[in-house]
Design a protein around this motif. Structure first.
Motif, PDB file in Angstrom:
ATOM      1  N   ASP A  99      -2.946   3.126   1.876  1.00 31.24           N
ATOM      2  CA  ASP A  99      -3.136   2.335   2.879  1.00 31.24           C
ATOM      3  C   ASP A  99      -4.568   2.555   3.366  1.00 31.24           C
ATOM      4  N   TRP A 138       0.856  -1.240   0.225  1.00 29.05           N
ATOM      5  CA  TRP A 138       0.010   0.139  -0.084  1.00 29.05           C
ATOM      6  C   TRP A 138       1.111   1.336  -0.050  1.00 29.05           C
ATOM      7  N   LYS A 152       1.378   4.910   1.403  1.00 30.75           N
ATOM      8  CA  LYS A 152       1.100   5.985   2.294  1.00 30.75           C
ATOM      9  C   LYS A 152       0.561   7.103   2.046  1.00 30.75           C
ATOM     10  N   THR A 185      -8.450   1.543  -1.305  1.00 32.03           N
ATOM     11  CA  THR A 185      -7.414   0.816  -0.946  1.00 32.03           C
ATOM     12  C   THR A 185      -7.092  -0.186  -1.920  1.00 32.03           C
TER      13      THR A 185
END
Length: 280
Positions: free
Chosen positions: A163, A111, A113, A157
């Protein structure tokens, strides 16, 4: 905004519950429809303690006994109350749930940030009608229909690969019915890293979700100025409420290719993650 705030207090909560129980037979078929007033609307009251799950349960069970025509709908409703309570138990057993994946191997998932697309998501400018409608509803009212929350979370997501904790924090800032346990559990459920999560490869298609759950487009028209050529009062209020620097006019859709592009990127990230897991 104040004009969208529901009546406050225990009396208002009990009145809302009684009103819902009067029409609970429609709940199973309408609960996923953001264009309908089919849910209980009790989330704000529950979040701030104006009514307790025990009171909801007791009054609902009594109504099911005296009004058997509503019993099936009330049963489905109470299963959702149990789901909310389940999230509290998870938080007790795993206090890190708002900040750590329940399945620790998912901390290695790639993921992002932060990303340029995050600002567009936060500002309800993704170009995806159902996603933007939900985010604009939340901006103005502090609430968002649960079906739409899942689509909004999936877009962040999976299509954007951002994230889940970033989305959780944004919801915590905006929701008036924010609950620390339910918010964390539901974000992890959508992201695929929770204890009882949807599989990551389940990627919500917002267009199909809209066709199924907002078939006439009423929900999207209500919150998106310019969608389908309409301009509802709520949509105009959103335009008036945002900072002038955003310089937003009528809502415009993004390119159709972004749906497939985002899905392919999510599946590629999943394949990369699985390969990494298998090597360790």
């Amino acid at each position: 905004m104040e004009q969208f705030a529901p009546p406050a207090g225990e009396g208002a909560a009990l009145a809302r519950l009684d009103d819902f129980l009067d029409r609970a037979s429609a709940y199973p078929g309408g609960r996923d429809r953001p264009d309908l007033d089919a849910t209980s609307g009790l989330s704000d009251h529950l979040a701030v303690g104006e009514i307790s799950p025990r009171v909801v349960w007791a009054r609902a069970m009594l109504r099911a006994e005296v009004s058997p025509e509503h019993a099936a709908g009330i049963g489905k409703f109470l299963s959702e109350v149990i789901w909310r309570d389940f999230s509290r138990h998870l938080l007790i057993e795993f206090p890190q749930m708002p900040v750590a994946c329940c399945r620790p191997e998912w901390e290695g998932f790639p993921w992002r940030k932060d990303a340029p697309e995050l600002i567009g998501w936060q500002r309800a400018e993704t170009g995806v009608a159902l996603v933007d409608a939900g985010l604009r509803q939340m901006w103005l009212t502090g609430r968002m229909h649960n079906r739409v929350r899942m689509v909004v979370a999936s877009w962040l997501t999976k299509h954007l690969l951002i994230d889940w904790r970033v989305g959780l924090a944004h919801f915590a800032d905006c929701l008036t019915d924010w609950d620390p346990a339910a918010n964390a559990m539901n974000w992890q459920w959508v992201a695929g890293c929770g204890p009882d999560a949807a599989p990551y490869f389940r990627i919500f298609n917002p267009e199909r979700q809209a066709e199924q759950y907002d078939p006439q487009g009423d929900y999207r028209r209500r919150w998106l100025a310019g969608f389908d050529g309409a301009s509802y009062p709520e949509a105009e209020v959103w335009l008036q409420s945002i900072p002038p620097a955003w310089n937003r006019g009528p809502w415009l859709p993004g390119p159709p290719s972004m749906l497939a592009k985002g899905r392919n990127a999510a599946l590629a990230a999943l394949a990369q993650f699985r390969a990494t897991i298998s090597e360790t």
